[in-house]
Design an enzyme around this catalytic site. Structure first.
Site, mmCIF file in Angstrom:
data_model
loop_
_atom_site.group_PDB
_atom_site.id
_atom_site.type_symbol
_atom_site.label_atom_id
_atom_site.label_comp_id
_atom_site.label_asym_id
_atom_site.label_seq_id
_atom_site.Cartn_x
_atom_site.Cartn_y
_atom_site.Cartn_z
ATOM 1 N N ASP A 261 0.851 -1.185 0.000
ATOM 2 C CA ASP A 261 0.000 0.000 0.000
ATOM 3 C C ASP A 261 0.892 1.242 0.000
ATOM 4 O O ASP A 261 2.025 1.205 0.487
ATOM 5 C CB ASP A 261 -0.892 0.047 1.239
ATOM 6 C CG ASP A 261 -1.908 -1.075 1.282
ATOM 7 O OD1 ASP A 261 -2.312 -1.550 0.202
ATOM 8 O OD2 ASP A 261 -2.284 -1.491 2.390
ATOM 9 N N ASP A 284 -1.208 -2.152 -4.502
ATOM 10 C CA ASP A 284 -2.492 -2.285 -3.824
ATOM 11 C C ASP A 284 -3.032 -0.886 -3.534
ATOM 12 O O ASP A 284 -2.911 0.011 -4.353
ATOM 13 C CB ASP A 284 -2.327 -3.139 -2.576
ATOM 14 C CG ASP A 284 -3.632 -3.817 -2.134
ATOM 15 O OD1 ASP A 284 -4.676 -3.534 -2.736
ATOM 16 O OD2 ASP A 284 -3.606 -4.609 -1.185
ATOM 17 N N ASP A 288 -5.412 2.962 2.301
ATOM 18 C CA ASP A 288 -6.306 1.969 2.901
ATOM 19 C C ASP A 288 -6.409 2.219 4.400
ATOM 20 O O ASP A 288 -5.391 2.420 5.078
ATOM 21 C CB ASP A 288 -5.793 0.549 2.650
ATOM 22 C CG ASP A 288 -6.081 0.065 1.235
ATOM 23 O OD1 ASP A 288 -6.639 0.849 0.442
ATOM 24 O OD2 ASP A 288 -5.740 -1.091 0.920
ATOM 25 N N ARG A 341 -12.877 1.916 -5.851
ATOM 26 C CA ARG A 341 -12.657 2.176 -4.421
ATOM 27 C C ARG A 341 -12.365 3.654 -4.160
ATOM 28 O O ARG A 341 -11.272 4.022 -3.760
ATOM 29 C CB ARG A 341 -11.542 1.300 -3.857
ATOM 30 C CG ARG A 341 -11.791 -0.184 -4.022
ATOM 31 C CD ARG A 341 -10.681 -1.005 -3.395
ATOM 32 N NE ARG A 341 -10.932 -2.440 -3.570
ATOM 33 C CZ ARG A 341 -10.128 -3.409 -3.142
ATOM 34 N NH1 ARG A 341 -9.009 -3.089 -2.500
ATOM 35 N NH2 ARG A 341 -10.427 -4.674 -3.338
#
Length: 449
Positions: A261, A284, A288, A341
Site C-alpha cells: 500500500d 495495492d 487503505d 474504491r
C-alpha cells in the site's frame, strides 16, 4: 497490506532485444518508442503469482486524431482480463485497446493513459516488441505539426501564488484534533535509511522529505509525526504503515510504484490527516484504512494510473473491531481515471465523501457495504458509468445518501437508507465548481508547507 509477491517495472521499445527479462524477477527499464507519429510507454506496475497490472500511455506526435486503437502482441502467453480507460480485447497473442469516449481525441502532443490486469506464466513476462496505432506501424520519428507546449505540467511547476485551502477539516478534527509533530524539531531526510529511522523514532517530530527516495515494503510511522514533502519530494517503491499509533500528518508527497500500500492506516490508529499527496502506479491501495481505525481526513489528493484506490474496512468478517469506528472524511480529492474504491466502505458511519472530482473511473466511484453509512455530497462526476452504489462483490449493502452532486455524462447512481449526522463544521463548495477547484489544487506541489 499484502506480502509474498514480486514487483517489477519495464518500458516497451521497438527493439525486441530490450524487451526480455534480464535477471530473475527484474527487468531493465528502457526508452519507449512506438508507432509512427506516436510514442508509447508500457509498464508493469506490479506483478504477483499468476497475474500483473500494466499501464500504457500513448502520445500522439502527428496530426490530431479522433478515435484510436493501439495494438500489440505478447510473446509469452500473457492474457488481458480487465482494462480501465480503454476497451481491450485479445485474439490469440494480439491485443487491441480502443479509446473510450473521454479520451478519443488526441491533439498533437496529446496523451491518453489506460491500465489493465492480465495473467502470465510465472516464468517470463517480456514487453511487447512493437506497437501500431490505427494500423500504422510505430517509429516515433514523426515531427509534430505543432511545437510542444512551453509550459511544463503542474508536477514540474512551483506551487501557485494563490493556493488551495490547507486547513484541517473533517473527522480528523474530532477526538482532540490532529496536530502531528506540532512545534517539535525538524529532521530532513533524503534517503531510505534516514526516512525509516525518522518515521520509526519515538517522540514528536516534523520530518521533511527532500528529493526522490527509493525503498521497498512498508515503513512504520509512529505517533505524533508530521511528514512533509519539500517541493518535488517523491517516495518510490514503498509505503507508510500507521499501525496502532495516533496523531500523524502526511502531506505534499508523491508516491509511485509502491509494492504493497502507499499509505496503510490500521489497528485502531486514530487522528490521521492525509493531505495534498499524489499517487500513481502502485500495487495495492493508495490509502487503505482498516481494523478499527478512526478520526481520519483524506483531502486534496490526486490518484491517477491506478486501480484499487481507497479501501475503508478490509473484511466483511471484521465487524466486532470496525463497528463504531472507521469514521473518515474524503474531500477535494481528484480521482483521475483511477479504477475503483473511491472509497469502498464497510461498517463506518458516517463516512463523509464531499467535493471530490471523479473523472472517467472505469470501475465505480463509491460503494457502501456491510451496513456502512456514507454521505456522498457535492461531488462532480464526469464520464463515470457507476458513480455510487450499495453492496460490492460478496459484501452486503450499506446505506448511502446522495445530495447536491453534479453529473456530466454520468448517471445518478444508487442510493438508499439513512446516514448518521456529521458532527463537524465544513464549507461545501457548489458541485458544478468542484472540477475547476480540485484540478487546480489537488495533489503534491500545490501548496507551500
Amino acid at each position: 497490506m499484502r506480502t509474498g509477491r514480486r514487483r517489477m517495472t519495464l518500458i516497451a521499445t521497438t527493439a525486441a532485444a530490450t524487451a526480455s527479462l534480464v535477471t530473475a524477477g527484474l527487468l531493465t527499464s528502457v526508452s519507449a518508442q512506438a508507432a509512427a507519429g506516436c510514442q508509447v510507454a508500457y509498464s508493469v506496475a506490479s506483478q504477483w503469482p499468476g497475474g500483473f497490472t500494466g499501464n500504457v500511455t500513448v502520445t500522439n506526435l502527428g496530426d490530431p486524431v479522433s478515435g484510436w486503437t493501439l495494438r500489440w502482441s505478447y510473446g509469452a502467453g500473457q492474457q488481458i482480463s480487465q482494462a480501465w480507460g480503454a476497451t481491450a480485447s485479445q485474439s490469440g497473442s494480439q491485443v487491441s485497446a480502443t479509446n473510450v469516449d473521454y479520451n478519443a481525441n488526441l491533439a498533437t502532443n496529446g496523451s491518453a493513459t489506460f491500465g489493465f490486469n492480465a495473467s502470465w506464466n510465472n516464468s517470463s513476462n517480456p514487453a511487447p516488441s512493437s506497437f501500431t496505432v490505427n494500423n500504422v506501424a510505430c517509429t516515433g520519428s514523426t515531427t509534430p505539426t505543432t511545437p510542444p507546449p512551453t509550459t511544463p505540467p503542474p508536477s514540474s511547476t512551483p506551487p501557485p501564488s494563490t493556493q488551495p485551502p490547507s486547513t484541517l477539516v473533517g473527522w480528523a478534527t474530532q477526538n482532540g484534533g490532529t496536530t502531528g509533530g506540532g512545534n517539535a524539531g525538524t529532521t530532513t531526510v533524503s534517503n531510505a535509511s534516514g526516512l525509516t529511522s525518522a518515521l520509526n523514532a519515538t517522540g514528536a517530530a516534523v520530518i521533511r522529505v527532500t528529493g526522490t527516495i527509493t525503498c521497498s515494503g512498508m515503513l512504520r510511522v509512529r505517533s505524533n509525526k508530521t511528514i512533509i514533502g519539500n517541493y518535488g519530494a517523491t517516495i518510490v517503491g514503498c509505503g507508510f504503515n500507521v499501525s496502532g499509533d495516533r496523531n500523524v500528518i502526511i502531506r505534499n508527497l508523491t508516491f509511485r510504484n509502491w509494492d504493497d500500500d502507499a499509505i496503510n492506516v490500521q489497528e485502531s490508529a486514530t487522528n490521521i490527516w492525509i493531505d495534498h499527496n499524489t499517487f500513481s502506479n502502485g500495487y495495492d491501495g493508495a490509502v487503505d484504512i482498516k481494523r478499527g481505525s478512526d478520526f481520519v481526513t483524506v483531502s486534496w489528493n490526486r490518484v491517477f494510473s491506478h486501480d484499487k484506490t481507497m479501501l475503508l474496512g478490509h473484511s466483511d468478517d471484521n465487524a466486532s473491531q470496525d463497528v463504531g469506528h472507521l469514521r473518515v472524511s474524503y474531500h477535494h480529492n481528484w480521482f483521475d481515471g483511477s479504477n475503483q474504491r473511491h472509497p469502498r466502505v464497510r461498517f463506518g458511519n458516517p463516512v463523509h465523501v464531499y467535493n471530490n472530482y471523479y473523472r472517467a473511473n472505469g470501475g465505480y466511484g463509491v460503494a457502501s457495504t456491510e451496513n456502512a453509512g456514507v454521505l456522498v455530497e457535492g461531488n462532480y462526476f464526469e464520464n463515470v458509468d457507476d458513480p455510487y452504489h450499495l453492496g460490492e462483490g460478496d459484501s452486503g449493502p450499506g446505506s448511502l445518501v446522495a445530495r447536491n452532486n453534479h453529473f456530466v455524462n454520468s448517471p445518478t447512481g444508487q442510493a438508499g437508507g439513512s446516514v448518521a449526522s456529521i458532527p463537524y463544521s465544513y464549507q461545501l463548495d457548489t458541485a458544478s465548481t468542484v472540477k475547476s477547484i480540485v484540478t487546480a489544487g489537488a495533489g503534491a506541489g500545490k501548496i507551500t508547507v
